[in-house]
Design a protein around this motif. Structure first.
Motif, PDB file in Angstrom:
ATOM      1  N   LYS A   4       0.826  -1.201   0.000  1.00  0.00           N
ATOM      2  CA  LYS A   4       0.000   0.000   0.000  1.00  0.00           C
ATOM      3  C   LYS A   4       0.866   1.259   0.000  1.00  0.00           C
ATOM      4  CE  LYS A   4      -3.765   2.185   2.355  1.00  0.00           C
ATOM      5  NZ  LYS A   4      -5.097   2.161   2.079  1.00  0.00           N
ATOM      6  N   MET A   5       0.641   2.106  -0.987  1.00  0.00           N
ATOM      7  CA  MET A   5       1.390   3.345  -1.109  1.00  0.00           C
ATOM      8  C   MET A   5       0.776   4.394  -0.165  1.00  0.00           C
ATOM      9  SD  MET A   5       2.047   5.626  -4.555  1.00  0.00           S
ATOM     10  CE  MET A   5       3.263   4.602  -5.338  1.00  0.00           C
ATOM     11  N   PRO A   6       1.602   5.063   0.652  1.00  0.00           N
ATOM     12  CA  PRO A   6       1.076   6.130   1.514  1.00  0.00           C
ATOM     13  C   PRO A   6       0.381   7.216   0.680  1.00  0.00           C
ATOM     14  CG  PRO A   6       3.342   5.603   2.092  1.00  0.00           C
ATOM     15  CD  PRO A   6       3.031   4.860   0.822  1.00  0.00           C
ATOM     16  N   LYS A   7      -0.632   7.853   1.261  1.00  0.00           N
ATOM     17  CA  LYS A   7      -1.451   8.820   0.523  1.00  0.00           C
ATOM     18  C   LYS A   7      -0.644   9.954  -0.091  1.00  0.00           C
ATOM     19  CE  LYS A   7      -5.768   7.988   2.942  1.00  0.00           C
ATOM     20  NZ  LYS A   7      -6.821   8.539   3.790  1.00  0.00           N
ATOM     21  N   ASP A   8       0.295  10.527   0.669  1.00  0.00           N
ATOM     22  CA  ASP A   8       1.067  11.662   0.129  1.00  0.00           C
ATOM     23  C   ASP A   8       1.946  11.229  -1.041  1.00  0.00           C
ATOM     24  OD1 ASP A   8       2.741  10.180   1.842  1.00  0.00           O
ATOM     25  OD2 ASP A   8       3.796  11.951   2.589  1.00  0.00           O
ATOM     26  N   LEU A   9       2.523  10.052  -0.960  1.00  0.00           N
ATOM     27  CA  LEU A   9       3.351   9.528  -2.041  1.00  0.00           C
ATOM     28  C   LEU A   9       2.490   9.202  -3.265  1.00  0.00           C
ATOM     29  CD1 LEU A   9       6.309   8.869  -2.591  1.00  0.00           C
ATOM     30  CD2 LEU A   9       5.874   6.563  -1.741  1.00  0.00           C
ATOM     31  N   LYS A  10       1.329   8.616  -3.021  1.00  0.00           N
ATOM     32  CA  LYS A  10       0.411   8.275  -4.110  1.00  0.00           C
ATOM     33  C   LYS A  10      -0.058   9.527  -4.841  1.00  0.00           C
ATOM     34  CE  LYS A  10      -3.656   5.499  -5.097  1.00  0.00           C
ATOM     35  NZ  LYS A  10      -4.642   4.565  -4.538  1.00  0.00           N
ATOM     36  N   LEU A  11      -0.382  10.568  -4.092  1.00  0.00           N
ATOM     37  CA  LEU A  11      -0.818  11.823  -4.702  1.00  0.00           C
ATOM     38  C   LEU A  11       0.298  12.421  -5.562  1.00  0.00           C
ATOM     39  CD1 LEU A  11      -2.871  14.092  -5.079  1.00  0.00           C
ATOM     40  CD2 LEU A  11      -1.984  15.123  -2.968  1.00  0.00           C
ATOM     41  N   ALA A  12       1.514  12.455  -5.042  1.00  0.00           N
ATOM     42  CA  ALA A  12       2.646  12.994  -5.808  1.00  0.00           C
ATOM     43  C   ALA A  12       2.898  12.168  -7.064  1.00  0.00           C
ATOM     44  CB  ALA A  12       3.897  13.040  -4.930  1.00  0.00           C
ATOM     45  N   TYR A  13       2.783  10.848  -6.950  1.00  0.00           N
ATOM     46  CA  TYR A  13       2.944   9.949  -8.101  1.00  0.00           C
ATOM     47  C   TYR A  13       1.881  10.256  -9.155  1.00  0.00           C
ATOM     48  CZ  TYR A  13       2.727   5.443 -10.608  1.00  0.00           C
ATOM     49  OH  TYR A  13       2.697   4.455 -11.563  1.00  0.00           O
ATOM     50  N   GLN A  14       0.647  10.415  -8.722  1.00  0.00           N
ATOM     51  CA  GLN A  14      -0.447  10.720  -9.654  1.00  0.00           C
ATOM     52  C   GLN A  14      -0.267  12.082 -10.319  1.00  0.00           C
ATOM     53  OE1 GLN A  14      -3.685  10.076  -6.893  1.00  0.00           O
ATOM     54  NE2 GLN A  14      -4.032   7.997  -7.653  1.00  0.00           N
ATOM     55  N   ILE A  15       0.240  13.051  -9.582  1.00  0.00           N
ATOM     56  CA  ILE A  15       0.507  14.376 -10.153  1.00  0.00           C
ATOM     57  C   ILE A  15       1.569  14.274 -11.242  1.00  0.00           C
ATOM     58  CG2 ILE A  15       1.550  16.633  -9.654  1.00  0.00           C
ATOM     59  CD1 ILE A  15       0.026  16.519  -6.927  1.00  0.00           C
ATOM     60  N   ILE A  41      10.734   7.426  -9.800  1.00  0.00           N
ATOM     61  CA  ILE A  41      11.440   7.632  -8.526  1.00  0.00           C
ATOM     62  C   ILE A  41      10.477   7.471  -7.354  1.00  0.00           C
ATOM     63  CG2 ILE A  41      12.631   9.349  -7.088  1.00  0.00           C
ATOM     64  CD1 ILE A  41      13.786  10.483  -9.784  1.00  0.00           C
ATOM     65  N   LEU A  42       9.266   7.980  -7.498  1.00  0.00           N
ATOM     66  CA  LEU A  42       8.268   7.895  -6.436  1.00  0.00           C
ATOM     67  C   LEU A  42       7.591   6.528  -6.361  1.00  0.00           C
ATOM     68  CD1 LEU A  42       6.584  11.358  -7.047  1.00  0.00           C
ATOM     69  CD2 LEU A  42       8.062  10.742  -5.105  1.00  0.00           C
ATOM     70  N   GLY A  43       7.337   5.925  -7.500  1.00  0.00           N
ATOM     71  CA  GLY A  43       6.521   4.722  -7.533  1.00  0.00           C
ATOM     72  C   GLY A  43       7.265   3.413  -7.424  1.00  0.00           C
ATOM     73  N   GLN A  44       8.592   3.434  -7.513  1.00  0.00           N
ATOM     74  CA  GLN A  44       9.324   2.180  -7.578  1.00  0.00           C
ATOM     75  C   GLN A  44       9.314   1.373  -6.280  1.00  0.00           C
ATOM     76  OE1 GLN A  44      13.549   2.496  -8.325  1.00  0.00           O
ATOM     77  NE2 GLN A  44      13.724   4.332  -7.077  1.00  0.00           N
ATOM     78  N   SER A 113      11.447  15.010   0.746  1.00  0.00           N
ATOM     79  CA  SER A 113      10.540  14.980   1.903  1.00  0.00           C
ATOM     80  C   SER A 113       9.527  13.852   1.788  1.00  0.00           C
ATOM     81  CB  SER A 113       9.830  16.326   2.080  1.00  0.00           C
ATOM     82  OG  SER A 113       8.983  16.585   0.980  1.00  0.00           O
ATOM     83  N   LEU A 114       9.149  13.486   0.570  1.00  0.00           N
ATOM     84  CA  LEU A 114       8.223  12.373   0.367  1.00  0.00           C
ATOM     85  C   LEU A 114       8.914  11.030   0.588  1.00  0.00           C
ATOM     86  CD1 LEU A 114       6.496  13.684  -2.850  1.00  0.00           C
ATOM     87  CD2 LEU A 114       5.386  13.340  -0.638  1.00  0.00           C
ATOM     88  N   LEU A 115      10.208  10.989   0.319  1.00  0.00           N
ATOM     89  CA  LEU A 115      10.983   9.757   0.437  1.00  0.00           C
ATOM     90  C   LEU A 115      11.968   9.856   1.598  1.00  0.00           C
ATOM     91  CD1 LEU A 115      11.574   9.225  -3.379  1.00  0.00           C
ATOM     92  CD2 LEU A 115       9.961   8.005  -1.902  1.00  0.00           C
ATOM     93  N   TRP A 116      11.530  10.472   2.677  1.00  0.00           N
ATOM     94  CA  TRP A 116      12.380  10.722   3.838  1.00  0.00           C
ATOM     95  C   TRP A 116      12.955   9.435   4.426  1.00  0.00           C
ATOM     96  CZ3 TRP A 116      10.890   8.321   8.268  1.00  0.00           C
ATOM     97  CH2 TRP A 116       9.567   7.858   8.318  1.00  0.00           C
ATOM     98  N   ASN A 117      12.258   8.306   4.246  1.00  0.00           N
ATOM     99  CA  ASN A 117      12.741   7.059   4.827  1.00  0.00           C
ATOM    100  C   ASN A 117      13.413   6.142   3.798  1.00  0.00           C
ATOM    101  OD1 ASN A 117      10.292   6.563   3.575  1.00  0.00           O
ATOM    102  ND2 ASN A 117       9.625   5.057   5.080  1.00  0.00           N
ATOM    103  N   ALA A 118      13.802   6.705   2.650  1.00  0.00           N
ATOM    104  CA  ALA A 118      14.540   5.931   1.652  1.00  0.00           C
ATOM    105  C   ALA A 118      15.974   5.729   2.131  1.00  0.00           C
ATOM    106  CB  ALA A 118      14.532   6.655   0.311  1.00  0.00           C
ATOM    107  N   ASP A 119      16.492   4.553   1.932  1.00  0.00           N
ATOM    108  CA  ASP A 119      17.852   4.236   2.354  1.00  0.00           C
ATOM    109  C   ASP A 119      18.839   4.767   1.310  1.00  0.00           C
ATOM    110  OD1 ASP A 119      20.171   3.244   3.371  1.00  0.00           O
ATOM    111  OD2 ASP A 119      19.560   1.139   3.322  1.00  0.00           O
ATOM    112  N   THR A 120      19.199   6.023   1.441  1.00  0.00           N
ATOM    113  CA  THR A 120      20.098   6.676   0.480  1.00  0.00           C
ATOM    114  C   THR A 120      21.570   6.395   0.771  1.00  0.00           C
ATOM    115  OG1 THR A 120      20.052   8.698   1.797  1.00  0.00           O
ATOM    116  CG2 THR A 120      18.476   8.542  -0.027  1.00  0.00           C
ATOM    117  N   GLU A 121      21.858   5.729   1.867  1.00  0.00           N
ATOM    118  CA  GLU A 121      23.244   5.412   2.231  1.00  0.00           C
ATOM    119  C   GLU A 121      23.722   4.127   1.571  1.00  0.00           C
ATOM    120  OE1 GLU A 121      24.972   7.624   4.148  1.00  0.00           O
ATOM    121  OE2 GLU A 121      23.138   8.806   4.029  1.00  0.00           O
ATOM    122  N   ALA A 122      22.809   3.295   1.117  1.00  0.00           N
ATOM    123  CA  ALA A 122      23.179   2.001   0.547  1.00  0.00           C
ATOM    124  C   ALA A 122      23.897   2.181  -0.786  1.00  0.00           C
ATOM    125  CB  ALA A 122      21.934   1.141   0.367  1.00  0.00           C
TER     126      ALA A 122
END
Length: 130
Positions: A4-15, A41-44, A113-122
């Protein structure tokens, strides 16, 4: 598993998809593609949205008669959803066949800000933290 995609991420993806359609209707292919990449980037992180954006990229490749993109998107469309399902994706990757399939890339500043919990260190495949 990411179903399930969070609402804010889903809205940005749809935009981003809406902007893609608008620029496509204006025959502005470069801006249309730009918004498809942002949608990727948002939907993957989620199998349905990830596969959906690769399908749109596949159709775009057909429209442009771009064999590399058609083939690359077919591969990504066929297998990318598995990585999304298990949270093993290349964070920030734009999804284009012109970039390595497993290469993480920087997340655009306005999407961070939408992907604040993305693991960008990997250094390889990662996904969302916790």
């Amino acid at each position: 598993m990411n179903f399930k995609m969070p609402k804010d991420l889903k809205l940005a993806y749809q935009i981003e998809l809406q902007k893609y359609k608008e620029f496509l209707a204006q025959n502005n292919d470069s801006m249309a593609w730009h918004h498809l990449e942002r949608a990727h980037i948002l939907g993957q992180y989620h199998p349905v949205s990830h596969t959906g954006v690769h399908f749109r990229m596949f159709v775009f490749g057909i429209r442009k008669l771009d064999g590399k993109e058609i083939y690359g998107q077919f591969v990504r469309m066929s297998f990318g959803w598995i990585g999304s399902l298990f949270n093993r994706i290349p964070v920030g990757n734009t999804g284009s066949a012109s970039v390595p399939i497993f290469a993480p890339m920087p997340i655009p500043d306005d999407l961070k800000s939408l992907l604040w919990n993305a693991d960008t260190e990997a250094k390889g495949l990662s996904g969302l933290k916790g």
